[in-house]
Every structure is written in C-alpha cells, then in structure tokens.
Design an enzyme around this catalytic site. Structure first.
Site, PDB file in Angstrom:
ATOM      1  CD  GLU A 197      14.472  -4.553 -12.147  1.00 14.53           C
ATOM      2  OE1 GLU A 197      15.041  -3.573 -12.617  1.00 14.53           O
ATOM      3  OE2 GLU A 197      14.913  -5.727 -12.238  1.00 14.53           O
ATOM      4  N   PRO A 198      10.219  -7.604 -10.761  1.00 11.02           N
ATOM      5  CG  PRO A 198       9.262  -8.466 -12.718  1.00 11.02           C
ATOM      6  CD  PRO A 198      10.111  -7.339 -12.215  1.00 11.02           C
TER       7      PRO A 198
ATOM      8  CB  ALA B  96      14.916  -6.411  -7.734  1.00 14.45           C
ATOM      9  N   GLY B  97      12.655  -6.789  -4.919  1.00 10.42           N
ATOM     10  CA  GLY B  97      11.765  -5.995  -4.077  1.00 10.42           C
ATOM     11  C   GLY B  97      12.591  -5.215  -3.067  1.00 10.42           C
ATOM     12  CB  SER B  98      13.159  -5.696   0.553  1.00  6.81           C
ATOM     13  OG  SER B  98      11.813  -5.474   0.928  1.00  6.81           O
TER      14      SER B  98
ATOM     15  CG  PHE C  28       4.170  -4.536  -7.060  1.00  9.88           C
ATOM     16  CD1 PHE C  28       2.831  -4.834  -7.156  1.00  9.88           C
ATOM     17  CD2 PHE C  28       5.081  -5.583  -6.976  1.00  9.88           C
ATOM     18  CE1 PHE C  28       2.383  -6.153  -7.143  1.00  9.88           C
ATOM     19  CE2 PHE C  28       4.658  -6.893  -6.968  1.00  9.88           C
ATOM     20  CZ  PHE C  28       3.297  -7.182  -7.060  1.00  9.88           C
TER      21      PHE C  28
ATOM     22  CD  GLN D 142     -13.760  -2.303  34.689  1.00 14.44           C
ATOM     23  OE1 GLN D 142     -13.446  -3.482  34.835  1.00 14.44           O
ATOM     24  NE2 GLN D 142     -13.618  -1.402  35.654  1.00 14.44           N
TER      25      GLN D 142
ATOM     26  CD  GLU E 120       8.769   3.740  -0.118  1.00 18.44           C
ATOM     27  OE1 GLU E 120      10.012   3.877  -0.075  1.00 18.44           O
ATOM     28  OE2 GLU E 120       8.123   3.855  -1.163  1.00 18.44           O
TER      29      GLU E 120
END
Length: 377
Positions: free
Chosen positions: A124-125, A127-129, A153, A275, A359
C-alpha cells in the site's frame, strides 16, 4: 549442488532456456511500449512452464518451488521484463496451500495453463516492507465482507482475473499478527478499479498497477482459509516462496549480462586479452555461481518443508546485489554502445534494481538474517 537436481529439474531448465531464446523476440518493443507479452504468456502456459509448482491434479507439474525458480533464472537471463510472465501465477502459492478444494479446483488449472492471471495485493502507499501498516479494511457483514482501501505497485493488478487481497479484519489493539486475512476476488462487480502505472524505470513489459476497493463486497466463502486472522502467517509463507523466486531473477539477469559481455569480448578479442578485464570476468562468474548455489540450497530445503527464512534471505540479498553489480560491470566493460538506448545491457541495467527492492527490500533481508544469527544456539 547442481548434481542434486533431479533429471526433471534439469530438463525443465533446458526447456525454459530453449523457450526463452525462441519466443522472447522483439524485446525492445515490449520494453519501449510497456506492453505485456500476452502471446508469449499464453505459449508458456501451453508449454507447461507457468505451473511447475502447481500440483498435477490441478494441471501443473508438481516439481516444487525450486523448479519455478530455475525457470525464472532462464527467462530473466534472456529478458527480465518478458520473463516476469511467470508472475502471472503470483498468488497461486497461497491458494494451493490455504485455499478450499473448490477454490483450487476452479482457479489453479486456469493459472497453470495460461488461461487466467492472478495477482497478490499486499503493498500500500504507506505499507511496503512493513505489512503491519496495511490499512485496507475488511468489515464483517451478515453474509460476507466489505473491503475498502487501496494497493499500489501490484504486479498484473490491471489484468488479473483473480486477486488475492491482504486486509485488516480485526482492529482491536491486541490483535497484532491475528489482525489480517486474505480474500479472493475476481474482477467482476462493483467497488474495484485498477490503473496501470506507466513510466517505470525497469521491467516495463511487466504490468504494475494501483488498485482501489470501495465498499467491495465479497461473500464469506471468499476468505482464504477457514477462519479470519491467519493472513499474517500466510503472508510469511508466501514471502519465503517469492523471495526464492526473486533469487532466480537476480541470478538470471547477472548471467544474461555476462553472456552479453562475453559475446562482446568474442567480437573484440583484443579486449578479452586484457588482464584487468579477465579479473572482472572472473569476479562476475564467481559471484553468479555462488548466488546460484545459495538459492539452490535454499530451494532444496523449501521443497522439503524445511523452509529457512534466514537462508532464503541470504540467497535473495546476495542474488539481488549480484544482479546489480554484474550488470553494472558488464555495461562498463562492453563500451559506450552498451549504455545506449536499445542495447540489451542498457535495458538490463534498468531492470536489475527491482530485485533489491521487492519481496522485501535488501535491508529487511539483512534484519531477517541478523535476527536468525543472533538467536542461534
């Protein structure tokens, strides 16, 4: 660890590689126009490449989550944006584990065969992680639930036939991990709208959307599981699985970048004799193989009902960092053309960062790892 793969796993990876090389054409077109490759998705379903972890009785191959990760690596190796057609079954993991027989019998065969798309609406806007900040509310009614809130998202939310929605069902202060539940919703009816996001930095052939619920009514049987309050535990199980899938993305984009660099060096042998370039190639190849072995071990355990969140977090952290680092080095070593629009490495460079974000952002993975290390006996 590669020797521990079953013949079915090895063949599946080969089939996935062959499919991607054959079907992932006009990749720049899908990226430029931000177009979901529907024909390729349907073909993947017909080839049995979407439902590798889905049980055979529901039309899948029943080869486990590691199998899906192996396919993910091969798809992302060729093109990450198109490779995300594998996320057309996002949410099938939850459904197979916790759904009713009626729910599974209806949806899983459609998802496995590329005849339907699912999505999982958690972010949510605000509430991500941290999913404890989720505010989408499911209010209990006499004959079902009413959902109000928004998600952002969400992969494939604008085209999904099945939406699994993570919502608050208990607002009491002491509810904590028992405050949440998942619900199943189709696209029909009122109270649901989705808007595709445009102008993303990467994975532009993979649709991402905002979705809104306004007094969205769902019958009681659309609850995932027997009782409300199990959503947090279900989400934790889902994260373990999808973080493994993300490992295949990180390793795949890294391997694909190295493939493109090696092609450049074969065409420019004088550069390959340096090299300094050989040092960088050795470092890249080592990181890729180490990342691969780490996710193979994590997936091996996950498929044997021995999920290790710390190990999975290590694999996802390392794969994400490897993807970003290897693509960056490949762009530097392949010369100015690699940074130009239209070059695959330019596209890979934009695509790679997402693996460190979704994730579970990389610092969240570090917290998971640290907690497990600090509490180990």
């Amino acid at each position: 660890m590669n020797s521990a793969l079953s013949p079915e796993h090895s063949q599946l990876a080969s089939d996935a590689r062959r499919f991607a090389v054959t079907h992932f054409v006009n990749t720049e077109y899908y990226d430029l126009h931000e177009k979901f490759p529907e024909d390729i998705w349907r073909s993947a379903g017909e080839e049995g490449l979407l439902g590798s972890f889905i049980q055979k009785k529901y039309g899948g191959r029943e080869l486990g989550y590691l199998a899906h990760t192996l396919i993910m690596e091969e798809f992302w190796r060729v093109d990450p944006g198109i490779g995300n057609i594998l996320l057309s079954v996002f949410g099938a993991e939850l459904l197979q584990q916790f759904g009713s027989e009626e729910q599974k019998a209806f949806w899983l065969p459609l998802l496995a065969k590329g005849k339907a798309i699912s999505c999982c609406a958690i972010t949510e806007p605000d509430a991500g992680s941290d999913i404890f900040n989720v505010s989408t509310l499911a209010t209990k009614l006499e004959n079902g639930w009413s959902l109000t809130g928004s998600k952002q998202f969400i992969t494939n939310a604008n085209r999904a036939d099945l939406i699994l929605i993570f919502a608050v069902t208990d607002q009491s202060p002491g509810a904590k991990t028992k405050a949440f539940s998942f619900f199943l919703s189709d696209r029909g009816g009122s109270g649901l709208s989705a808007q595709k996001m445009s102008g993303k930095m990467g994975i532009r052939a993979s649709d991402t959307a905002e979705i809104r619920f306004t007094d969205r009514f769902l019958p009681g049987e659309n609850l995932l599981g027997d009782l409300p309050g199990n959503g947090f535990a279900q989400a934790m199980s889902l994260f373990n699985i999808n973080r493994l899938f993300a490992c295949g993305q990180g390793v795949g984009i890294a391997q694909g970048s190295l493939d493109l660099l090696l092609q450049y060096l074969r065409e420019n042998p004088s550069h390959a004799s340096s090299q300094i370039i050989q040092y960088r190639v050795a470092e890249m190849a080592t990181s890729i193989e180490a990342s691969r072995q780490l996710y193979l071990w994590a997936g091996y355990n996950l498929d044997r009902n021995n999920a290790d969140p710390g190990l999975i977090a290590m694999a996802k952290l390392f794969a994400g960092e490897t993807g970003v680092r290897v693509v960056r080095e490949a762009v530097k070593l392949a010369g100015p053309k690699a940074a130009a629009g239209g070059h695959p490495l330019s596209r890979f460079y934009r695509d790679a960062k997402i693996v460190e974000i979704y994730e579970g952002a990389k610092d969240l993975e570090k917290l998971t790892i640290a907690r497990q290390v600090l509490t180990a006996r």
